[in-house]
Design a protein around this motif. Structure first.
Motif: not given
Length: 320
Positions: A61-81
């Motif tokens: 499932v592709v979830e587009n989370r643009p914004g913050g020069a990529g930092t929003i998506a990266a922060a979400a994945v960094a916190r993922a199990p």
């Protein structure tokens, strides 16, 4: 880019169901895309994971989370199990952001992510309005030196791959071309085509249509070898030896994910990318992709982190 010992196409992807297992039995894997729908990163992401899903029966499932020069998506994945059920699809900003934001980033870019697969590498380009006299890089440099600060070039953001290319060009050519930030590439292209700005720093996928239509000139690209979809367009490095920049896309897992999961995902993506229909589509986008291992992707990233940190520092690139 130096990539040796290229990986042969592998078997199935990460912790994912084999083709004979019913789709209903496979847990959906979330692919967090740091960029919006319809752009190059979204096209390549959906192309690869769509084919991987067909090969394996796994649901991505592709979830587009643009914004913050990529930092929003990266922060979400960094916190993922770190269980292999959440992936990050990111691009060039991933290797620019540490130099651009420093300690303000809510994660450690090099510590919190495992490189998995380099999914696209494509040169950047210099597009020129047909109303702008210089048609070559030497002519552009001469015009910029004769009238410093009078030439405007559009990009899609501070710290973008194209901004990095413009900043490096200014430094290596000893010129001062103004940076004009646009909300998206089409807006910049419209102003360039109509002559409101003289140049747009773009990428190969965004340059093919105006090149073929003759609505803009492609003065040069930032790679090394000739780009098949832009025949006759020279490299910037032919005028400025050593000049080389790329826009790239890649796939990451949260740090701590089992190594076996990373290896299976890498093998599956290599296999998907090698299929003729996928390979042809990537080539049409100007992709220079070859099979690659996690180690090769990590080595490529090291070079990108170093280059981007140097350009950000030397050009004094800053965000508010």
């Amino acid at each position: 880019m130096r990539r040796r010992g290229l990986l042969a196409a592998g078997l199935a992807a990460p912790g994912i169901a084999a083709p004979g297992i019913a789709r209903a039995q496979a847990r959906a894997i979330r692919v967090v895309n740091a960029y919006g729908a319809g752009g190059t990163a979204d096209i390549v992401c959906r192309l690869l994971f769509g084919r991987l899903a067909e090969r394996t029966g796994q649901n991505f499932v592709v979830e587009n989370r643009p914004g913050g020069a990529g930092t929003i998506a990266a922060a979400a994945v960094a916190r993922a199990p770190p269980d292999g059920n959440t992936l990050l699809y990111d691009a060039t900003a991933h290797s620019v952001n540490p130099a651009l934001f420093g300690p303000r980033l809510p994660y450690d870019t090099q510590r919190d992510f495992l490189p998995v697969f380099l999914s696209l590498v494509t040169p950047n380009t210099i597009l020129g309005s047909t109303l702008f006299a210089p048609r070559t890089v030497p002519a552009l440099i001469a015009a910029a030196q004769a009238a410093p600060g009078t030439i405007d070039a559009g990009t899609t953001g501070i710290g973008s791959a194209q901004h990095i290319t413009l900043a490096l060009f200014n430094t290596m050519a000893g010129v001062r071309i103004n940076h004009v930030v646009y909300r998206d590439a089409p807006a910049a292209r419209n102003d360039m085509v109509t002559g409101r700005i003289q140049l747009q720093f773009s990428n190969v996928p965004g340059s093919v249509t105006p090149f073929r239509a003759g609505t803009a000139r492609v003065l040069a690209h930032s790679g090394q070898a000739e780009v098949a979809v832009l025949p006759g367009v020279p490299a910037i490095g032919a005028t400025l030896p050593g000049f080389e920049t790329y826009e790239w896309n890649g796939i990451f897992l949260p740090a701590g994910t089992p190594e076996a999961t990373r290896r299976r995902l890498n093998a599956g993506l290599n296999a998907a990318a090698a299929e003729p229909a996928v390979a042809e589509r990537l080539a049409a986008l100007g992709g220079l992709l070859r099979p690659n291992t996690p180690e090769e992707f990590a080595g490529f990233l090291e070079g990108q982190f170093a280059l981007h940190a140097r350009v950000v520092r030397e050009a004094s690139i800053r965000v508010d």
